[in-house]
Scaffold this active site. Structure first.
Site, PDB file in Angstrom:
ATOM      1  N   LYS A  19       0.853  -1.187   0.000  1.00 24.79           N
ATOM      2  CA  LYS A  19       0.000   0.000   0.000  1.00 24.79           C
ATOM      3  C   LYS A  19       0.882   1.228   0.000  1.00 24.79           C
ATOM      4  O   LYS A  19       1.879   1.285   0.734  1.00 24.79           O
ATOM      5  CB  LYS A  19      -0.910  -0.016   1.227  1.00 24.79           C
ATOM      6  CG  LYS A  19      -1.855   1.173   1.302  1.00 24.79           C
ATOM      7  CD  LYS A  19      -2.937   0.951   2.347  1.00 24.79           C
ATOM      8  CE  LYS A  19      -2.374   0.834   3.738  1.00 24.79           C
ATOM      9  NZ  LYS A  19      -3.457   0.754   4.746  1.00 24.79           N
ATOM     10  N   GLY A  20       0.541   2.203  -0.826  1.00 27.10           N
ATOM     11  CA  GLY A  20       1.321   3.419  -0.902  1.00 27.10           C
ATOM     12  C   GLY A  20       0.542   4.622  -0.428  1.00 27.10           C
ATOM     13  O   GLY A  20      -0.566   4.502   0.097  1.00 27.10           O
ATOM     14  N   GLY A  21       1.140   5.797  -0.608  1.00 29.44           N
ATOM     15  CA  GLY A  21       0.484   7.017  -0.172  1.00 29.44           C
ATOM     16  C   GLY A  21      -0.826   7.255  -0.886  1.00 29.44           C
ATOM     17  O   GLY A  21      -1.779   7.773  -0.316  1.00 29.44           O
TER      18      GLY A  21
ATOM     19  N   GLN B  79      -2.857   1.151  -3.846  1.00 26.33           N
ATOM     20  CA  GLN B  79      -2.619  -0.187  -3.327  1.00 26.33           C
ATOM     21  C   GLN B  79      -2.250  -1.088  -4.485  1.00 26.33           C
ATOM     22  O   GLN B  79      -2.705  -0.892  -5.618  1.00 26.33           O
ATOM     23  CB  GLN B  79      -3.880  -0.733  -2.649  1.00 26.33           C
ATOM     24  CG  GLN B  79      -4.425   0.162  -1.548  1.00 26.33           C
ATOM     25  CD  GLN B  79      -5.727  -0.396  -0.997  1.00 26.33           C
ATOM     26  OE1 GLN B  79      -5.740  -1.377  -0.272  1.00 26.33           O
ATOM     27  NE2 GLN B  79      -6.828   0.233  -1.358  1.00 26.33           N
ATOM     28  N   VAL B  80      -1.429  -2.102  -4.190  1.00 31.73           N
ATOM     29  CA  VAL B  80      -0.949  -3.008  -5.220  1.00 31.73           C
ATOM     30  C   VAL B  80      -1.373  -4.433  -4.874  1.00 31.73           C
ATOM     31  O   VAL B  80      -1.175  -4.893  -3.738  1.00 31.73           O
ATOM     32  CB  VAL B  80       0.583  -2.929  -5.371  1.00 31.73           C
ATOM     33  CG1 VAL B  80       1.040  -3.825  -6.514  1.00 31.73           C
ATOM     34  CG2 VAL B  80       1.022  -1.488  -5.627  1.00 31.73           C
TER      35      VAL B  80
ATOM     36  N   ASP C  24      13.027   9.749  -5.694  1.00 27.36           N
ATOM     37  CA  ASP C  24      12.868   8.980  -4.444  1.00 27.36           C
ATOM     38  C   ASP C  24      13.688   7.688  -4.523  1.00 27.36           C
ATOM     39  O   ASP C  24      13.174   6.583  -4.315  1.00 27.36           O
ATOM     40  CB  ASP C  24      11.394   8.662  -4.196  1.00 27.36           C
ATOM     41  CG  ASP C  24      11.123   8.233  -2.758  1.00 27.36           C
ATOM     42  OD1 ASP C  24      11.958   8.529  -1.881  1.00 27.36           O
ATOM     43  OD2 ASP C  24      10.080   7.594  -2.518  1.00 27.36           O
TER      44      ASP C  24
END
Length: 694
Positions: A140-142, A145-146, A262
């Site tokens: 899950k990212g900012g 979701q994957v 990043d």
């Protein structure tokens, strides 16, 4: 001993009369001396006077004081100045702002945006794709979701490509911050970089229900996972292979006009285990990628600094990213250097900082840690690489082949048995001849920064002026200040600039200020709100301020300035957010000072500037100043603490006939240099003492 409070009306000789001080908002300070009332009848209050400090309050409570034009009512309230928080989900793992695509571990972190709780579809079919069943969650990212997606019908046994049975599916809700203007920005970057070396390919994308959906190849573990699996230690050869291949991936991305923004272990992924790609390196998560090159002209983007803007991950971000500077190719390489050192050593010196000022503390530590200290237990190529990338200029083109060649001595000669595929690095080496480690391309050794030996100096600024009389005094004790001022007044001089060093004062007086009258105050407070407000009522405005390390201040206020309104703020850190807010209201910075680590900023309306910018750094920002000079800005205010130097550069509405401006940095007050400058009609415009070297 705290300095004795003195107030003097310039040009007058009558002694100051003792009167009790009006009570401040929160706590009453001891009685102080103040200037005798002026004989003129003071006009109605002029301008906005905001955010001064009740300095006697031991709790150091911030107070916002505002006085509107034509009103005599004083409003007071507590101020809470929010800081930009940079948090890590765990101390040992900084999570990415958006999800990666690893089959073994989710590369990503943060929380879903509130209000995006729409149920995910069980089946996905977008952009002409086959139908996929949504299975286990990868991360899950900012913003997203994957998940694993398994093809329902058809497909082959391949592990990659559009015909693969399993893929990675990334969902981003249409109401998330990343989708404010339609499809995620990351889609645009993948479109531009599609097929680039080391960047996974997007096979399908589109919108289904409330979600934007992106379907990509399934990948393997991240370098973070591999590092953990290896007992949190990697061999020199493995890290050297990572370095060579990562540089080649960045070279490919940079050649398309993008910087990643990043770079960190969590965003480098290997291919799926037990496949032909298991030793191949990929760089994922392009949500923070930005352009370093303009599309139309092909020229480098313009330099800028926004100290309130941070992009990246605190642990691995470049110093320039911490300081809010425009991203360029050097920043990816500096982040890669920290990534490589972390993978080899297992820890970076700035890990463990917590709190609202974490980013400040980490940046300060990075600036004060020399390459020799940081790479002490690493093979020499790590130090050579770090020294090269931290000394790069904003718009400099990296010599990728040279950087890769630094690690040749650590990599085995047989590519077939290397722990990582380095085909990309070999191709970069073929593009350009490799350069000797000890030389730059121009044959000159470059001046090094970040020596790990902090230094403080006098910073002085000189402007071209028509010939005039100017006088300076330095190392002035409190008791001697008044006689210097009175003598200058008798000779037709008024104060143009003040500064402090080791609780002594520096004073610049000249005949070119244009003011008709001045008052000043030596106060044990930084700053003395009540006295300033009294002078505001008499139509005096702050024109120069200085603060000493013992907490006292020297404030000079003048009559017949061009200012129509004025605000000031005292803050524990440089208050860029407040400055930016006041800029939008038509104010500009006209004076600055520091006392210890505290900052005082004065902003005024009708200051004569059309635009202003800030250069804030842990050393003297030479490159930034020259970039601003090239665009027509000139230094108009500056101040420095033991940690940082801040310079405000302004674009004057009326350009002077001679725009020449010069700066000097000297260990002692530049008395000899001042006289030399006078011979060239260059006069002291600003002076301060503080950090110049990291």
């Amino acid at each position: 001993m705290a300095p004795v409070l003195r107030t003097r009306r310039l040009g007058g000789r009558s002694p100051a009369k003792k009167t009790p001080l009006p009570s401040p908002v929160n706590k009453t300070p001891p009685p102080v001396k103040k200037s005798p009332p002026t004989k003129e009848k003071p006009p109605a209050g002029v301008g906005v006077r905001t955010r001064a400090r009740a300095a006697a309050d031991k709790a150091k409570e911030k107070v916002n004081c505002e006085k509107k034009k034509g009103r005599g009512k004083l409003n007071s309230r507590k101020l809470v100045i929010p800081e930009v928080k940079q948090e890590e989900k765990k101390e040992d793992k900084v999570m990415a702002p958006s999800g990666g695509l690893s089959a073994n571990n989710g590369v990503g972190g943060g929380q879903e945006e509130e209000g995006t709780n729409s149920p995910l579809p069980e089946m996905v079919q977008v952009g002409g794709s086959p139908e996929y069943r949504v299975e286990r969650k990868l991360g899950k990212g900012g913003f997203g979701q994957v998940f694993v997606g398994r093809r329902v019908t058809g497909g082959s046994g391949r592990t990659s490509g559009s015909a693969a049975l399993e893929v990675a599916i990334k969902f981003e809700h249409r109401n998330s911050k990343g989708c404010n203007y339609g499809p995620p920005y990351e889609w645009q970057v993948y479109n531009a970089l599609g097929g680039s070396h080391g960047v996974p390919k997007v096979h399908y994308k589109g919108r289904q229900g409330d979600y934007y959906v992106m379907i990509m190849d399934m990948l393997g573990p991240s370098l973070w996972d591999a590092w953990n699996s290896a007992g949190q230690a990697m061999s020199s050869e493995m890290v050297a292979c990572i370095a060579a291949e990562a540089i080649s991936i960045l070279e490919s991305m940079h050649s398309k006009g993008y910087v990643h923004g990043d770079v960190k272990p969590e965003n480098f992924l290997l291919g799926q285990p037990s496949t032909a790609h298991e030793k191949k390196l990929y760089l994922v998560d392009l949500g923070l990628a930005t352009k370093w090159r303009e599309n139309a002209s092909g020229t480098h983007v313009e330099y800028d600094q926004r100290p309130d803007v941070f992009r990246g991950t605190v642990r691995y971000a470049s110093v320039h990213a911490h300081l809010g500077r425009t991203s360029s190719r050097r920043d990816d390489l500096e982040s890669l250097a920290y990534t490589l050192i972390f993978l080899h050593k297992g820890r970076l010196p700035w890990q463990g900082y917590q709190g609202d000022n974490k980013s400040f503390l980490v940046c300060k530590k990075k600036m004060s840690t020399s390459p020799e200290m940081l790479c002490g237990s690493c093979p020499p190529p790590f130090r050579f690489f770090l020294e090269t990338v931290v000394n790069m200029k904003f718009d400099e083109e990296p010599n990728y082949a040279k950087l890769i060649s630094l690690f040749d001595c650590l990599i085995g000669p047989n590519p077939a048995i290397r722990p990582l595929n380095t085909d990309g690095a070999q191709k970069v080496g073929q593009k350009r001849g490799r350069v000797s480690v000890a030389e730059e391309e121009d044959g000159q050794l470059r001046k090094k920064v970040r020596l790990g030996m902090p230094a403080t100096q006098w910073i002085s600024v000189y402007n071209a002026r028509t010939p005039m009389k100017q006088r300076y005094h330095y190392n002035v004790a409190d008791a001697r200040l008044s006689q210097h001022v009175l003598r200058g007044n008798e000779d037709g001089l008024l104060i143009s600039c003040v500064a402090s060093y080791q609780n002594l004062w520096a004073l610049i007086m000249d005949a070119g200020t244009g003011y008709v009258s001045q008052v000043y105050e030596l106060s044990p407070y930084f700053l003395h709100k009540e006295w300033i407000m009294e002078q505001w009522e008499k139509n005096y405005y702050i024109t120069a301020i200085a603060g000493s390390n013992n907490g006292s201040s020297l404030v000079v206020m003048s009559k017949a300035t061009a200012f129509t309104q004025q605000s000031y703020k005292v803050s524990e850190s440089f208050p860029y957010k407040w400055i930016n807010k006041k800029w939008k209201e038509g104010f500009h910075v006209t004076s600055m000072a520091t006392s210890g680590n505290r900052w005082a900023i004065v902003m005024s309306r009708n200051a004569g500037y059309s635009d202003q910018v800030v250069e804030l750094d842990f050393l003297y920002p030479s490159e930034g100043i020259h970039k601003r000079w090239d665009n027509g800005y000139r230094i108009t205010s500056m101040a420095a603490t033991w940690d940082q130097a801040a310079l405000v550069l302004s674009m004057p509405k009326r350009r002077p006939v001679d725009e020449t401006q010069e700066t000097l940095r000297t260990s002692a007050f530049p008395s000899t240099h001042v006289k030399e400058k006078w011979g060239k009609n260059l006069y002291l415009a600003a002076v301060c003492y503080g950090r110049t070297v990291s």
